[in-house]
Design a protein around this motif. Structure first.
Motif, PDB file in Angstrom:
ATOM      1  N   LEU A 107     108.633  69.668  30.888  1.00  0.00           N
ATOM      2  CA  LEU A 107     107.373  69.810  30.154  1.00  0.00           C
ATOM      3  C   LEU A 107     106.554  68.526  30.201  1.00  0.00           C
ATOM      4  N   ILE A 108     107.221  67.383  30.116  1.00  0.00           N
ATOM      5  CA  ILE A 108     106.500  66.109  30.221  1.00  0.00           C
ATOM      6  C   ILE A 108     105.865  65.986  31.607  1.00  0.00           C
ATOM      7  N   ALA A 109     106.626  66.342  32.643  1.00  0.00           N
ATOM      8  CA  ALA A 109     106.088  66.266  34.005  1.00  0.00           C
ATOM      9  C   ALA A 109     104.914  67.227  34.191  1.00  0.00           C
ATOM     10  N   VAL A 110     105.008  68.444  33.642  1.00  0.00           N
ATOM     11  CA  VAL A 110     103.922  69.413  33.759  1.00  0.00           C
ATOM     12  C   VAL A 110     102.695  68.922  32.989  1.00  0.00           C
TER      13      VAL A 110
ATOM     14  N   LEU B 242      95.289  61.654  29.277  1.00  0.00           N
ATOM     15  CA  LEU B 242      96.429  61.271  30.114  1.00  0.00           C
ATOM     16  C   LEU B 242      97.159  60.074  29.515  1.00  0.00           C
ATOM     17  N   ALA B 243      96.415  59.077  29.074  1.00  0.00           N
ATOM     18  CA  ALA B 243      97.041  57.897  28.461  1.00  0.00           C
ATOM     19  C   ALA B 243      97.766  58.261  27.176  1.00  0.00           C
ATOM     20  N   ALA B 244      97.158  59.116  26.354  1.00  0.00           N
ATOM     21  CA  ALA B 244      97.792  59.522  25.100  1.00  0.00           C
ATOM     22  C   ALA B 244      99.068  60.307  25.366  1.00  0.00           C
ATOM     23  N   MET B 245      99.017  61.229  26.306  1.00  0.00           N
ATOM     24  CA  MET B 245     100.205  62.016  26.635  1.00  0.00           C
ATOM     25  C   MET B 245     101.334  61.120  27.126  1.00  0.00           C
ATOM     26  N   ALA B 246     101.003  60.201  28.002  1.00  0.00           N
ATOM     27  CA  ALA B 246     102.028  59.305  28.536  1.00  0.00           C
ATOM     28  C   ALA B 246     102.588  58.404  27.440  1.00  0.00           C
ATOM     29  N   ASP B 247     101.724  57.834  26.631  1.00  0.00           N
ATOM     30  CA  ASP B 247     102.172  56.896  25.603  1.00  0.00           C
ATOM     31  C   ASP B 247     103.008  57.584  24.527  1.00  0.00           C
TER      32      ASP B 247
ATOM     33  N   SER C  19      93.847  71.392  33.564  1.00  0.00           N
ATOM     34  CA  SER C  19      93.709  70.807  32.242  1.00  0.00           C
ATOM     35  C   SER C  19      94.333  71.719  31.185  1.00  0.00           C
ATOM     36  N   LEU C  20      94.110  73.012  31.319  1.00  0.00           N
ATOM     37  CA  LEU C  20      94.695  73.983  30.394  1.00  0.00           C
ATOM     38  C   LEU C  20      96.214  73.962  30.471  1.00  0.00           C
ATOM     39  N   VAL C  21      96.769  73.897  31.663  1.00  0.00           N
ATOM     40  CA  VAL C  21      98.224  73.846  31.836  1.00  0.00           C
ATOM     41  C   VAL C  21      98.788  72.596  31.163  1.00  0.00           C
ATOM     42  N   GLY C  22      98.107  71.457  31.307  1.00  0.00           N
ATOM     43  CA  GLY C  22      98.559  70.231  30.653  1.00  0.00           C
ATOM     44  C   GLY C  22      98.580  70.357  29.138  1.00  0.00           C
ATOM     45  N   VAL C  23      97.537  70.943  28.576  1.00  0.00           N
ATOM     46  CA  VAL C  23      97.475  71.112  27.121  1.00  0.00           C
ATOM     47  C   VAL C  23      98.540  72.096  26.649  1.00  0.00           C
ATOM     48  N   LEU C  24      98.729  73.186  27.385  1.00  0.00           N
ATOM     49  CA  LEU C  24      99.744  74.169  26.999  1.00  0.00           C
ATOM     50  C   LEU C  24     101.153  73.586  27.080  1.00  0.00           C
ATOM     51  N   ALA C  25     101.418  72.795  28.101  1.00  0.00           N
ATOM     52  CA  ALA C  25     102.728  72.157  28.205  1.00  0.00           C
ATOM     53  C   ALA C  25     102.934  71.159  27.065  1.00  0.00           C
ATOM     54  N   MET C  26     101.865  70.486  26.671  1.00  0.00           N
ATOM     55  CA  MET C  26     101.957  69.560  25.539  1.00  0.00           C
ATOM     56  C   MET C  26     102.277  70.333  24.254  1.00  0.00           C
ATOM     57  N   GLY C  27     101.637  71.484  24.075  1.00  0.00           N
ATOM     58  CA  GLY C  27     101.944  72.325  22.932  1.00  0.00           C
ATOM     59  C   GLY C  27     103.375  72.845  22.972  1.00  0.00           C
ATOM     60  N   ALA C  28     103.842  73.178  24.165  1.00  0.00           N
ATOM     61  CA  ALA C  28     105.230  73.644  24.310  1.00  0.00           C
ATOM     62  C   ALA C  28     106.213  72.536  23.950  1.00  0.00           C
ATOM     63  N   MET C  29     105.875  71.289  24.284  1.00  0.00           N
ATOM     64  CA  MET C  29     106.753  70.169  23.916  1.00  0.00           C
ATOM     65  C   MET C  29     106.850  70.045  22.400  1.00  0.00           C
ATOM     66  N   VAL C  30     105.736  70.234  21.719  1.00  0.00           N
ATOM     67  CA  VAL C  30     105.743  70.162  20.251  1.00  0.00           C
ATOM     68  C   VAL C  30     106.571  71.303  19.683  1.00  0.00           C
ATOM     69  N   ALA C  31     106.437  72.500  20.272  1.00  0.00           N
ATOM     70  CA  ALA C  31     107.183  73.662  19.783  1.00  0.00           C
ATOM     71  C   ALA C  31     108.686  73.511  20.023  1.00  0.00           C
TER      72      ALA C  31
ATOM     73  N   HIS D 257     104.593  60.687  24.737  1.00  0.00           N
ATOM     74  CA  HIS D 257     105.709  61.518  25.154  1.00  0.00           C
ATOM     75  C   HIS D 257     106.731  60.833  26.051  1.00  0.00           C
ATOM     76  N   LEU D 258     106.371  59.745  26.691  1.00  0.00           N
ATOM     77  CA  LEU D 258     107.368  59.037  27.486  1.00  0.00           C
ATOM     78  C   LEU D 258     108.167  58.113  26.572  1.00  0.00           C
ATOM     79  N   PRO D 259     109.480  58.264  26.553  1.00  0.00           N
ATOM     80  CA  PRO D 259     110.295  57.511  25.594  1.00  0.00           C
ATOM     81  C   PRO D 259     110.184  55.995  25.726  1.00  0.00           C
ATOM     82  N   ALA D 260     109.939  55.496  26.911  1.00  0.00           N
ATOM     83  CA  ALA D 260     109.894  54.046  27.111  1.00  0.00           C
ATOM     84  C   ALA D 260     108.588  53.423  26.630  1.00  0.00           C
ATOM     85  N   LEU D 261     107.576  54.243  26.377  1.00  0.00           N
ATOM     86  CA  LEU D 261     106.280  53.689  25.992  1.00  0.00           C
ATOM     87  C   LEU D 261     106.157  53.655  24.464  1.00  0.00           C
TER      88      LEU D 261
END
Length: 164
Positions: free
Chosen positions: A4-7, A38-43, A150-162, A45-49
């Motif tokens: 999901l992070i990669a998607v 993109l910066a917000a998602m990376a910061d 862009s929609l796929v990225g937002v949906l994957a982000m929502g799936a990560m939260v779920a 959701h990536l554990p090292a950031l």
């Protein structure tokens, strides 16, 4: 979760690259918003950031969404071309950033339906609007792919939260 992070990051990166490649159709505010997303998602959701607090990202994404919608409305008052949909995606991204950190801070805490129902409705409306906009108009293929990425990225982000 790694998938999901990669998607999420991949969808946002594809949307950014396609938006920059077709810069005549995509406004500068949407591109700046995509970079912030993109910066917000990376910061977040990536554990090292985790360099910047999530509420800052949420406020910045909300501001980018408002500017994008305003610029789109001023630039093309009679027929907006879809940057307003991108603004809705940024607002949903801001909500997902905040919800993702709430889940991380309160392990085992589950949100009630009162919070998740309006978010699910907003996601469904956003998906419907993007699909309708891509299918209804004869938009350029690059623009259609950008919107879907862009929609796929937002949906994957929502799936990560779920899933989190």
């Amino acid at each position: 979760m790694t998938v999901l992070i990669a998607v999420t990051l991949g969808g946002s990166l594809v949307a950014l690259v396609l938006g920059a490649a077709g810069h005549r159709r995509v406004g500068w505010s949407a591109l700046v918003g995509e970079v912030v997303m993109l910066a917000a998602m990376a910061d977040v959701h990536l554990p090292a950031l985790g360099l910047v607090p999530a509420p800052f990202w949420a406020v910045l994404l909300g501001g980018c969404a408002m500017v994008t919608a305003l610029v789109d409305r001023v630039r093309r008052p009679s027929r907006p071309q879809g940057d307003h949909l991108h603004a809705l995606g940024m607002l949903l991204g801001a909500v997902f950033v905040l919800l993702g950190t709430v889940h991380a801070d309160a392990a085992g805490h589950h949100h009630g339906g009162a919070l998740l129902l309006p978010i699910a409705v907003a996601v469904a409306v956003h998906v419907g609007a993007v699909v309708w906009g891509v299918g209804r108009r004869r938009a350029a293929r690059v623009e259609s792919v950008r919107r879907i990425a862009s929609l796929v990225g937002v949906l994957a982000m929502g799936a990560m939260v779920a899933v989190h």
